[in-house]
Design a protein around this motif. Structure first.
Motif, PDB file in Angstrom:
ATOM      1  N   VAL A  43       0.851  -1.199   0.000  1.00  0.00           N
ATOM      2  CA  VAL A  43       0.000   0.000   0.000  1.00  0.00           C
ATOM      3  C   VAL A  43       0.886   1.248   0.000  1.00  0.00           C
ATOM      4  O   VAL A  43       0.646   2.201  -0.749  1.00  0.00           O
ATOM      5  CB  VAL A  43      -0.959  -0.020   1.214  1.00  0.00           C
ATOM      6  N   TYR A 220      -9.161  -2.153   7.189  1.00  0.00           N
ATOM      7  CA  TYR A 220      -8.255  -1.931   6.056  1.00  0.00           C
ATOM      8  C   TYR A 220      -7.159  -0.909   6.380  1.00  0.00           C
ATOM      9  O   TYR A 220      -6.294  -0.640   5.548  1.00  0.00           O
ATOM     10  CB  TYR A 220      -9.048  -1.515   4.809  1.00  0.00           C
ATOM     11  N   SER A 260      -5.455  -1.790  -1.124  1.00  0.00           N
ATOM     12  CA  SER A 260      -5.899  -2.565   0.047  1.00  0.00           C
ATOM     13  C   SER A 260      -6.845  -3.686  -0.366  1.00  0.00           C
ATOM     14  O   SER A 260      -6.819  -4.774   0.227  1.00  0.00           O
ATOM     15  CB  SER A 260      -6.606  -1.652   1.052  1.00  0.00           C
ATOM     16  N   LEU A 267      -4.680  -8.328   4.926  1.00  0.00           N
ATOM     17  CA  LEU A 267      -5.309  -7.432   5.911  1.00  0.00           C
ATOM     18  C   LEU A 267      -6.272  -8.207   6.802  1.00  0.00           C
ATOM     19  O   LEU A 267      -6.359  -7.965   8.006  1.00  0.00           O
ATOM     20  CB  LEU A 267      -6.036  -6.290   5.196  1.00  0.00           C
TER      21      LEU A 267
END
Ligand code: PMP
Length: 353
Positions: A43, A220, A260, A267
């Motif tokens: 990310v 997230y 994400s 995650l």
């Protein structure tokens, strides 16, 4: 002197979760239901690439993110509406129905933005007290009048962590007139482990007056970037898009949300770890003699009454920021094992004071 709307004199202030530091320099922020994890490298990498383009406006329709969400949930893109955090989507929702005389029904205590945003939208709040820290859906159905245009059901509920079950939610939805929009606020959906707590999307699919609110801020891990979304039928999503401030969802938020979704499996593993810690923290609190409602979210709730502020101060002395809601209680987010242990020690010390 400029003149402002009279409601601004009385509108409740939103008090965000603070961080605190103990005298010996410790600081654990358990006051905003954030994830304790830093963003994933993938990310951060996507953000670094995106940062080179920030002299350009974002895609106002967030086409790629909308498509990614539509694919993720198997819904048409026309059923997705975005906002700068789901709190902004809630504000947009209230703007779509808000005019004098309109009533909005929600449980209380629940997410503090509901009264704030309702006041600002110029609608009348109808607060239905929780029973046993849980939504009283019968009383909420009974509170609906021909002036009601919107109902929030926060599931799991912030700040109590309690959740309503499939059969009771379905029975409630059956009782709500079709011209009333029911917003299932599922900011904490990813933390739900009780199979009897329904995914709101199963209700949205065959009910045009049900919409689901979700966020990238919690599971997230993108709280700082502000991106949330609604999934609802076309007229609802279109209305929410219509009242959106142009370019509200910035380009880095769009990029990080897409990255994400690509890294979702990783995650959700982190979410599993938080859920294990949640069980550990709740059991430790029960063993200390606290009453702790069962929680399906990434936080626990302690009904402390008049002790709420003193409890928060005791935690702060150890560097633990909790979220006090005097005179009801305090909400404590699940953090790293070290943060949770520090909190549990403070709770034990308070109990035996
Ligand atoms: N809904 C609920 C129930 C929440 O607890 C929160 C965050 N505290 C939000 C919505 C808003 O989150 P965000 O705006 O970061 O998406």
């Amino acid at each position: 002197m400029p003149r402002f709307r009279t409601i601004l004199d009385t509108v409740p202030a939103y008090k965000p979760g603070r961080a605190v530091v103990s005298a010996d320099g410790r600081s654990y922020k358990l006051s905003s239901n954030e994830t304790p994890y830093e963003p994933l490298p993938s990310v951060v990498e996507a953000l670094a690439v995106g940062a080179r383009e920030v002299h350009r406006y974002p895609d106002p329709a967030a086409v790629r993110l909308t498509e990614a969400l539509a694919a993720r949930y198997d819904v048409p893109t026309s059923h997705v509406a975005l906002g700068a955090g789901s709190v902004t989507v809630a504000q947009q929702l209230l703007q779509t129905v808000g005019e004098p005389g309109v009533e909005v029904v929600y449980a209380w205590r629940s997410f503090e933005a509901y009264p704030l945003l309702s006041d600002l939208a110029g609608v009348t709040s109808v607060r239905v007290p929780l029973v046993d820290e849980t939504h009283d859906l019968d009383a909420m159905a009974a509170a609906i009048t021909d002036r009601t245009r919107l109902v929030f059901v926060c599931n799991p509920n912030n700040p109590t962590g309690t959740a309503v079950r499939r059969a009771e939610l379905e029975a409630f939805l059956d009782r709500v007139p079709e011209n009333v929009l029911i917003v299932l606020d599922e900011a904490y959906r990813e933390y739900v482990r009780d199979a009897d707590v329904p995914d709101g999307l199963t209700f949205y699919r065959d009910r045009p007056n049900v919409a689901v609110l979700r966020t990238f801020s919690k599971a997230y891990g993108l709280a700082g970037l502000r991106v949330g979304y609604l999934i609802g039928h076309e007229p609802v999503a279109a209305a929410v898009r219509k009242v959106m401030v142009p370019f509200a969802v910035n380009s880095l938020a769009q990029i990080a949300a897409i990255a994400s979704l690509k890294a979702e499996a990783e995650l959700l593993e982190r979410v599993d770890t938080v859920v294990k810690e949640r069980t550990r923290v709740r059991e430790a609190l029960l063993a200390q003699g606290w009453e702790v409602p069962p929680t399906e979210a990434n936080f626990v709730w302690l009904r402390l009454g008049e002790d709420t502020t003193a409890f928060a101060e005791r935690c702060a002395a150890d560097g633990v920021a909790v979220r006090p809601y005097p005179p009801d209680g305090a909400r404590i987010s699940i953090g790293t094992p070290e943060a949770n242990d520090t909190f549990l020690n403070a709770a034990a010390a308070f109990k035996s004071r």
